[in-house]
Design an enzyme around this catalytic site. Structure first.
Site, PDB file in Angstrom:
ATOM      1  N   ARG A  86      24.548  26.931  -9.565  1.00 37.20           N
ATOM      2  CA  ARG A  86      23.634  26.579  -8.463  1.00 37.20           C
ATOM      3  C   ARG A  86      22.816  25.151  -9.047  1.00 37.20           C
ATOM      4  NH1 ARG A  86      25.209  26.113  -4.488  1.00 37.20           N
ATOM      5  NH2 ARG A  86      24.663  24.106  -4.472  1.00 37.20           N
ATOM      6  N   LYS A  95       8.694   6.509  -4.160  1.00 40.50           N
ATOM      7  CA  LYS A  95       8.607   7.408  -3.187  1.00 40.50           C
ATOM      8  C   LYS A  95       9.717   8.378  -3.323  1.00 40.50           C
ATOM      9  CE  LYS A  95       6.766   4.419   0.606  1.00 40.50           C
ATOM     10  NZ  LYS A  95       6.899   3.919   1.803  1.00 40.50           N
ATOM     11  N   LYS A 154      -1.899  -4.500  -4.068  1.00 36.23           N
ATOM     12  CA  LYS A 154      -1.939  -4.109  -2.677  1.00 36.23           C
ATOM     13  C   LYS A 154      -3.080  -4.420  -1.645  1.00 36.23           C
ATOM     14  CE  LYS A 154       1.653  -0.404  -3.114  1.00 36.23           C
ATOM     15  NZ  LYS A 154       2.076   0.648  -2.498  1.00 36.23           N
ATOM     16  N   GLU A 163       1.192  -7.937  -2.720  1.00 33.93           N
ATOM     17  CA  GLU A 163       1.949  -7.643  -1.447  1.00 33.93           C
ATOM     18  C   GLU A 163       1.231  -8.364  -0.307  1.00 33.93           C
ATOM     19  OE1 GLU A 163       2.052  -3.143  -0.560  1.00 33.93           O
ATOM     20  OE2 GLU A 163       0.859  -3.644   1.146  1.00 33.93           O
ATOM     21  N   ASP A 216       5.561  -7.805   3.080  1.00 36.79           N
ATOM     22  CA  ASP A 216       5.276  -6.500   3.627  1.00 36.79           C
ATOM     23  C   ASP A 216       5.681  -6.168   5.124  1.00 36.79           C
ATOM     24  OD1 ASP A 216       5.264  -3.532   3.204  1.00 36.79           O
ATOM     25  OD2 ASP A 216       3.118  -3.867   3.886  1.00 36.79           O
TER      26      ASP A 216
END
Lengths: 284, 284, 284, 284, 284, 284
Positions: free
Chosen positions: B98, B133, B165, B195, B216
């Site tokens: 597994r 992310k 940012k 950004e 962005d």
């Protein structure tokens, strides 16, 4: 009370993975004493899960950050909703942002998919349950999200339940022998489940006195037949259905009077919910 | 050579999460000396990633297990293909199954989605790149899968690149000041990316002498305009596009002559590839 | 925010290394409730670095100890100055003393040597920078001390910057090919530096479009020639000088208009600053 | 047999500190299967220490690297000498280089300084010994280097010897009471040493029946007087001299017939030995 | 101050061992906000040891639990006595119960057996001491319990005392040589003890100038003879008796004027004290 | 396959606890290359348990040590029997001796006591089972020893079985409600056991549909009555007896036709078996 090691050390490690030797951008640009307020905002509709972990993450980054939750785990969130407010040291806010969002987005994604299945079987007595098909190292959190979505958990691992699969049966010769060995060689508090791939195996499992029978990848027709056979015994084992479950077919299966439907996709193929952190006030 | 701690201790922990105090089913039913052969089989088409980790997992479970890989990471696999063969102690095979599958299925899912984007931009000079992310604790592996899929990696964390940012800009007053602070307060080997959410910010970034400009969440029209402006400078910064990228619009964006397109979904919303382990021969 | 794991777990481990199963002398002789006040006193002139770590160490030994800092990291300290005052449980004071002093003495030694180089190049725009020649396991702290001394940090490791050395060049065939491979196979946020040992290599590096050129072990004459060549290009790469730097020659090199001078001795051969802890008041 | 945890986990951590998510330069430029031979060469004269740790480091990076030692720890090395040969995978060679050199250079530096002191007292029966003034987390290795240099080790920490300092004496009221408390409240296998700062304290220590008397920061004249007093008792305690020891005064002190001279500088202020790794053959 | 790592990480690990992924019974049945008061009650007479660790355990489970100790470690407790009161969150109380009791029961068992031996030799100057025959991983706590019982500790490990046994002597050729090697090759703060199995070996040890002689498994008659011989030297080594000590013979041996009697059974064969936790008030 | 973390890291930690910075006696006296042969000899009759862990310990100390087992775990051993032979580096033999013996002696002590109970109930179908009353951190090993002695394991922790005790019942109001909550709020693979202290509670448990009923501290008379009541239902729950079990009363209880008898003393109050290591041949 949950496993302490999961919490602190998992989250510290997750932060360390992102921060490494430091958040060099924030440290270079933002003054050390700068303070801000920020919000977590839902960028779409979803079921929330994991928000207490976000709070913990910010506290690990800087114990003085204040995190106020507006929505509880398990609740539906509409696009545009403020989920939580965070205030305090700006560097801390920026440094914890990604790790905190990553955990809430993923867990909310799982809760959201789970809720869809749970809603689909509403009115039946079926429980939607997860599997061991989880992200390595992250199972505890993913199973938590399944519960937040209204599902129930299956085994947490190979240690808290006996699940006899085809390979075990082959090694033992037949179902009866496998069940007997399992009964004799394990602690008495664990139930025994057998994976049955055919009506013949359902019958053998039934006569072996197992506690749960898993109907593995069966047609709806065979599922109904199996239920009829199993319900002929009293008391009868629990019935779990597994394999090939979708939002399209889950209701039909649930109406066949089985007890549990387990779905690997809850944890292996859900999409993350979209959440962003916006700084709303600077007080540098 | 990769970070050693990731490998051994991550995989041991992942195994421990699944095995706990023991694989009670296999230990109860399968004789200790029982031996088998098994295969990993593709249940659908996908791009393979993570197979060396599966080998390592089985070796950690039992150093005598033999794992023979038939397909290399990064290669496309057709449904029905045998990816690897494993032979040796049956308990070991079943205990490692597994965890090994979980890692290969997830990474192959990421590689497969990445490959789709890479293929979509074929013929352009654009690089498909990931984001931060990722699943907490699992980033190293997920970024490996992006590479296997033909993508490139963006920053591994907050420590290996400076990405300014909107919130950093607000704290610093304006882009020029933020870039200056970043240049002065960081080690000289890291590039500086800003950004930019508007054409105005693109111009400010350009005049501040940054190394990379991230467009962005811009419209295709604004992306094209930004490219024109940036390419007016020589040498000009790299151009990254981020936000709202799908398989439908990625080609158009790529053709606007940007350098990089970053896509969070590669790691936060890919579905696991379907792989199973079948025991093919028992030699108990 | 810095890497959390460094702080807590490094310092706990350092304490554990010294304390083992207990501070048997203090535990045997000093009554459990005995309280004292103590000072950290400079026994020579130096630049202070690491005092916040000393505070953390005492707090780990006994959270009730009070540590009041009189001098900030980076400030010059004269012989006889009280750097900090510590009060509370006497056993705690004595148990934490050596570990706290060891870290402050070492880091202050590094800051002091760094400051000497920084002062030597005052008025030029050159940055004094460190190397990876640090004590195994202690790099994060040593690089912190370099900053406290007024220096800047070079790469923290093999992961946050691309530095192509002679061996890499040989494996790739030539500089141009090495730079091309580096550009293609790495994330785009990292600069590329090449180590050039001759004017010929400087020219090759320059034409390969690198971001930084390191003049390795060159004579002052060659350094000047290299600067002239490099500055002939616009915009031109940063210039780093490395190898054989001493307090005697650093000024001359700085005046040749290079950008960075890296010095291994900052971290591998500085002498510890002399600091002692004196108990000033007993209140047993 | 030494403390296992020190070895493996310390060295893995040291490698991880340098490598992080990967040696991006070597991975980008050097083909995976490329092989080389390299040598460790002395760039100056010194006493070697730590070479077995270098071997271990390379083996941790890649178990197939072959490391052949030409000189044993504790032996003097002339400038230009080949200390060791390493062959195998080029990436592995380059990835392990810095960490391996860092440990050998530092430990050789300590061994070299220790040997100078040991040579200075040659012919006397004095032992040169270290202190607890070591780099946090690295003590075990530094004390190893002192032994390689011909010195002996003092206590490894607060747990393997009782050393009563002025602060302990003040808390206990007087030397006699401090010694009595130490004797009663500790395990019987540990000796008791008292730090005496004056002839008066030497007499008190002597009459308290201590096992070792440390003459702390005394003049040579007072050292001689103390020795005379202590040798008047039979059997008499060991005599240690500490504080302000240099290569200039160590011989004179040694000739005063003390037993041990402890020197903090061995571990807190030695300069690293200069060693380089040169690749001698490429077989890519 | 004791070894920090023992405390926090040992106790967290012990809790984790019991709790795993959660206290599923309490979590399923007891409402999250339910509060209670409970007592630890002695179910028999014993000497208490370990109660501060119980407090720490409950605080690790839930920092808001209040733990009030009524009896101090080292004190005799009568059957029926309330040792401590705990109040707060009911789930926390139930989750921490077993781990807290396990540690107090075991340590009190050791303290109780130790006290019996200590009481048996009352009036003599003999110290009852433990051995290294402890539970793997738990030694620090067991040696603490011996002290709570009135005993003293022997070496904590192979590192804080030199104990030459028959096998060492055989490898060195004879006692004299073994002692000489030990003296030359170890730090000077550690005493040297020799295990003597016969009067002949006692004489050899004595003439070798050891610090402690252990009379191993000797008859009372031989013990007396050995004491006579050893006391003939001035100053004479300490005398330890070891092997076959019971509550029946310990007094006689103590009266033979030896200094220490070491007893493995203190830590390897004591029975746990009987303590229970009773909830006295529910305030759900 | 058992939990990997237990094995390696537990044993390394146990060794580290004993060895610390080194086995100073052996290192000082025994030449590095000295080789020997040794045996583990039983000094009394007992049931062996834990010998594979001893082998692992010696291999961790020095991988070249050869350990040959003559008796398998679970087998009775007569006084004087050679249990295992160890050969190789003498220092390694001496350094690993105590830790290896400590684990085998303790586990054999548990196995021996377990076997006595198992033998006492021979011919009945009763299983002798352990409890959670184990040494903190050592449970996995102690439960292994119970199995070696012929017993079976109860729950490994709070996570692999639901055991409803009096306090849970009070919080839930009554047994019926507690069982219902447990059934609804837990994964379906775990059985539910209720602790019943009276015939009344036995009846309530029975009607609540529990899987196991534990008769807690009941008289033999009440046990018999409870069995009669429970056996009146078909199929009936398992019956466990707990509390006050001794070798004197266990047979009588077993003959009352209960299924399991759980005994805390197996792990909390067994005495260690007596085993010694003798060096039989020196080949220095």
């Amino acid at each position: 009370m949950k496993n302490m090691d999961c919490f602190e050390s998992f989250l510290l490690n997750a932060l360390s993975e992102d921060i490494g030797i430091g958040d060099i951008t924030s440290d270079a640009i933002v003054p050390e004493a700068h303070r801000s307020e920020a919000v977590f905002i839902a960028e779409e509709n979803f079921i929330l899960a994991g928000i207490p972990f976000a709070e913990k993450i910010f506290r690990l980054v800087n114990p003085e950050l204040k995190f106020t939750v507006s929505v509880k785990d398990g609740k539906p969130v509409k696009k545009g909703t403020v989920i939580a407010r965070i205030s305090g040291n700006t560097r801390g806010l920026l440094t914890g942002e990604r790790t905190a969002l990553n955990i809430v987005q993923r867990l909310s994604g799982i809760a959201t998919l789970t809720r869809k299945f749970v809603t689909s079987v509403k009115g039946t007595s079926v429980k939607i349950t997860d599997t061991r098909k989880t992200t390595p190292g992250f199972r505890f959190f993913e199973k938590y999200a399944v519960r937040a979505g209204g599902g129930t958990n299956h085994r947490f691992g190979l240690y808290d339940g006996i699940l006899i699969k085809d390979n075990h049966i082959r090694a033992a010769g037949n179902i009866r022998n496998a069940v007997k060995l399992a009964r004799n060689n394990s602690q008495h508090m664990l139930k025994i489940e057998v994976e049955a791939g055919s009506i013949k195996e359902v019958r053998e499992s039934l006569s072996s006195g197992v506690d749960v029978i898993m109907l593995d990848n069966m047609t709806l027709r065979d599922i109904r037949k199996a239920v009829e056979i199993i319900h002929g015994k009293s008391p009868h084992p629990l019935i779990e259905v597994s394999g090939g479950i979708t939002l399209d077919n889950v209701r039909k299966i649930a109406e066949s009077e089985v007890d549990l439907i387990s779905i690997g996709a809850l944890t292996h193929s859900s999409a993350a919910a979209d959440i962003s952190m916006d700084i709303t006030e600077l007080s540098g």
